[in-house]
Design an enzyme around this catalytic site. Structure first.
Site, PDB file in Angstrom:
ATOM      1  N   LYS A  51       0.836  -1.204   0.000  1.00  0.00           N
ATOM      2  CA  LYS A  51       0.000   0.000   0.000  1.00  0.00           C
ATOM      3  C   LYS A  51       0.873   1.257   0.000  1.00  0.00           C
ATOM      4  O   LYS A  51       0.471   2.297  -0.545  1.00  0.00           O
ATOM      5  CB  LYS A  51      -0.949   0.015   1.205  1.00  0.00           C
ATOM      6  CG  LYS A  51      -1.847  -1.206   1.305  1.00  0.00           C
ATOM      7  CD  LYS A  51      -2.534  -1.535  -0.002  1.00  0.00           C
ATOM      8  CE  LYS A  51      -3.077  -2.952  -0.036  1.00  0.00           C
ATOM      9  NZ  LYS A  51      -2.076  -3.990  -0.294  1.00  0.00           N
ATOM     10  N   ILE A 205      -3.210  -9.780  -5.801  1.00  0.00           N
ATOM     11  CA  ILE A 205      -1.766  -9.517  -5.835  1.00  0.00           C
ATOM     12  C   ILE A 205      -1.318  -9.112  -7.226  1.00  0.00           C
ATOM     13  O   ILE A 205      -0.618  -8.112  -7.421  1.00  0.00           O
ATOM     14  CB  ILE A 205      -0.985 -10.750  -5.341  1.00  0.00           C
ATOM     15  CG1 ILE A 205      -1.249 -10.999  -3.857  1.00  0.00           C
ATOM     16  CG2 ILE A 205       0.515 -10.567  -5.577  1.00  0.00           C
ATOM     17  CD1 ILE A 205      -0.644 -12.291  -3.324  1.00  0.00           C
ATOM     18  N   HIS A 466     -23.505  14.620   2.961  1.00  0.00           N
ATOM     19  CA  HIS A 466     -23.292  15.197   1.627  1.00  0.00           C
ATOM     20  C   HIS A 466     -22.295  16.341   1.732  1.00  0.00           C
ATOM     21  O   HIS A 466     -22.359  17.136   2.669  1.00  0.00           O
ATOM     22  CB  HIS A 466     -24.624  15.721   1.077  1.00  0.00           C
ATOM     23  CG  HIS A 466     -24.491  16.442  -0.218  1.00  0.00           C
ATOM     24  ND1 HIS A 466     -24.378  15.790  -1.425  1.00  0.00           N
ATOM     25  CD2 HIS A 466     -24.438  17.766  -0.508  1.00  0.00           C
ATOM     26  CE1 HIS A 466     -24.276  16.664  -2.398  1.00  0.00           C
ATOM     27  NE2 HIS A 466     -24.311  17.889  -1.861  1.00  0.00           N
TER      28      HIS A 466
END
Length: 487
Positions: A51, A205, A466
């Site tokens: 990551k 992966i 929102h």
């Protein structure tokens, strides 16, 4: 050295160290055995460092398209490969050290070495675990261990939890060599960027590395045996993701397999057999083998004790128990889905059952979310549309596109889709499938809803903030019942 415990955990990955912490929290004297690095593959060579690489790729992508946001960057945006890798490795080392701290904080003894279950327990007699000097050379330096770390010796425990994880699967004749054919370990630490890359396998992966390298400017070709990219995902979501990958320049060869690899000094030529039997030759600088993983079941003494091994993983019941009393298994070594969050939850279930806590329930694997951190991201939980029909469900399907969401447009990430599947009779949410920006964060909302057995009516009456991407979730639910408001 010899000492007795209530619980000995073999393997300090996400399943193992969580099991050790929970056992200690419940008052059980606990030790954890590790031979290579605390925090396991996930934090050292998997979930976390990948990551970090993908974050660098994301920043690279944004910088390369700065003009779309009204910004100007003078000159070409270049990747410093060594710095990108160094950042990723630094984060892995930080995670490694963090688990050492957690072991000390929770009073879990760390035993450094390679474990083997020499004897299973019987009656009041505990199991025997022999820990020898590690035979496997660490792939990275281990952070300083807690001061009370123990070493080689014979240890005893009433309960032994095997959490040894898994390793990349290698196909005969196409074994990774660390130079031309890479595993995901090698792909995380390139000395330099190849100009071209062949990825064998389009699971999480394979696709994550394909996405990383393509964003970094590498020519990427993905070979997949099945008829769709990311075969476990909903077909509609997979098709949309593939379209986005192709727009980025990624190439795909579906219903194809690599049958042979020829190596030259600094490149490979793969023989790819297509569905019709024709063979195409693809030459690339490097190749990543991403054809799955296999459990680390060897050299643990399990088979000699009669522990059942099924398809390369340890057979267990819903609480981690094997067929041999006092021996348990959790995480990747206990079978699919091979995900860190599954291992962690499995660890808690196993330990709480050992401790005799009431109301411990087996894990429902349909409620385990799956996430792929490519660009665009993909996330899912529950049944796909095809699977729901296959099991005989009468369903309603809702869809809502990112292009109709204000936040997605503002982010410049208007390509995406949220898809929800409901039981037409009961309103039960059967599955949710998403592709687009930040869907790996959004998916947990659907996981919570499914875990609480939330109906479509309750979701429709839930107020979503929102402007957020999460509004696409509610709109998808509304769409399943013909009530979408913004599309």
């Amino acid at each position: 050295m010899s000492e007795s415990y209530d619980v000995i955990v073999i393997g300090a990955g996400p399943g193992g160290y969580i099991a050790a912490i929970r056992a200690s929290q419940l008052g059980l004297k606990t030790a954890i055995v590790e031979r290579e690095h605390l925090a396991g593959i996930c934090s050292n060579w998997g979930c976390i460092p990948t990551k970090a690489l993908l974050r660098s790729a994301e920043v690279m992508h944004l910088a390369s398209h700065a003009d779309k946001y009204g910004l100007k960057i003078e000159g070409k945006v270049l990747a410093d490969v060594k710095a990108v890798v160094a950042r990723s490795r630094g984060i892995a080392e930080r995670m490694n050290a963090g688990v050492g701290f957690l072991m000390k904080k929770n009073k879990v003894d760390v035993i450094w070495g390679e474990a083997k279950v020499a004897k299973a327990g019987s009656g009041d007699k505990p199991a025997e675990v022999v820990v020898a000097k590690p035979t496997k050379k660490p792939m990275q330096p281990q952070a300083p261990l807690p001061k009370n770390t123990k070493g080689e010796g014979t240890y005893h425990a009433k309960h032994v939890i095997v959490a040894t994880g898994a390793r990349p699967r290698a196909l005969p004749g196409i074994e990774p060599d660390g130079k031309l054919i890479w595993t995901y370990f090698d792909a995380m630490v390139p000395a330099e960027m190849p100009k071209s890359l062949l990825v064998m396998g389009s699971g999480a992966i394979g696709i994550e590395f394909a996405s990383f390298y393509r964003t970094m400017g590498v020519e990427v070709t993905v070979v997949e045996l099945m008829a769709q990219v990311m075969p476990v995902e909903d077909a509609e979501i997979s098709a949309l993701a593939k379209k986005q990958f192709e727009r980025q320049g990624m190439k795909f060869m579906l219903e194809a397999k690599v049958t042979k690899v020829e190596k030259s000094q600094n490149s490979i030529t793969a023989h790819v057999e297509m569905k019709d039997g024709k063979v195409e030759k693809i030459t690339a600088d490097r190749m990543i083998s991403a054809v799955g993983v296999q459990g680390n079941v060897e050299n643990l003494g399990l088979e000699s004790l009669g522990v059942k091994i099924e398809r390369g993983t340890i057979g267990i019941d819903g609480y981690g128990k094997t067929n041999v009393a006092g021996i348990y298994a959790i995480g990747d070594v206990a079978g699919p889905p091979m995900l860190a969050h599954k291992a962690e939850h499995e660890a808690v279930i196993c330990v709480e059952k050992i401790a005799g806590l009431p109301n411990v329930h087996p894990m429902d694997k349909l409620l385990i979310p799956g996430c792929t951190y490519c660009h665009p991201q993909v996330a899912s939980v529950g049944l796909t549309e095809a699977k729901a029909k296959e099991v005989g469900k009468d369903i309603r399907v809702g869809r809502f596109p990112y292009v109709a969401n204000g936040k997605a447009i503002a982010l410049g990430e208007a390509q995406g889709l949220v898809k929800t599947i409901f039981d037409k009779k009961t309103g039960q949410l059967l599955g949710a499938h998403l592709v687009g920006a930040e869907v790996t964060e959004l998916i947990q909302g659907f996981v919570v809803a499914m875990n609480l057995e939330t109906t479509e009516e309750e979701l429709m009456h839930t107020i979503f903030p929102h402007p957020t991407l999460s509004e696409t979730m509610k709109e998808s639910v509304l769409d399943a019942y013909g009530r979408a408001l913004n599309a």
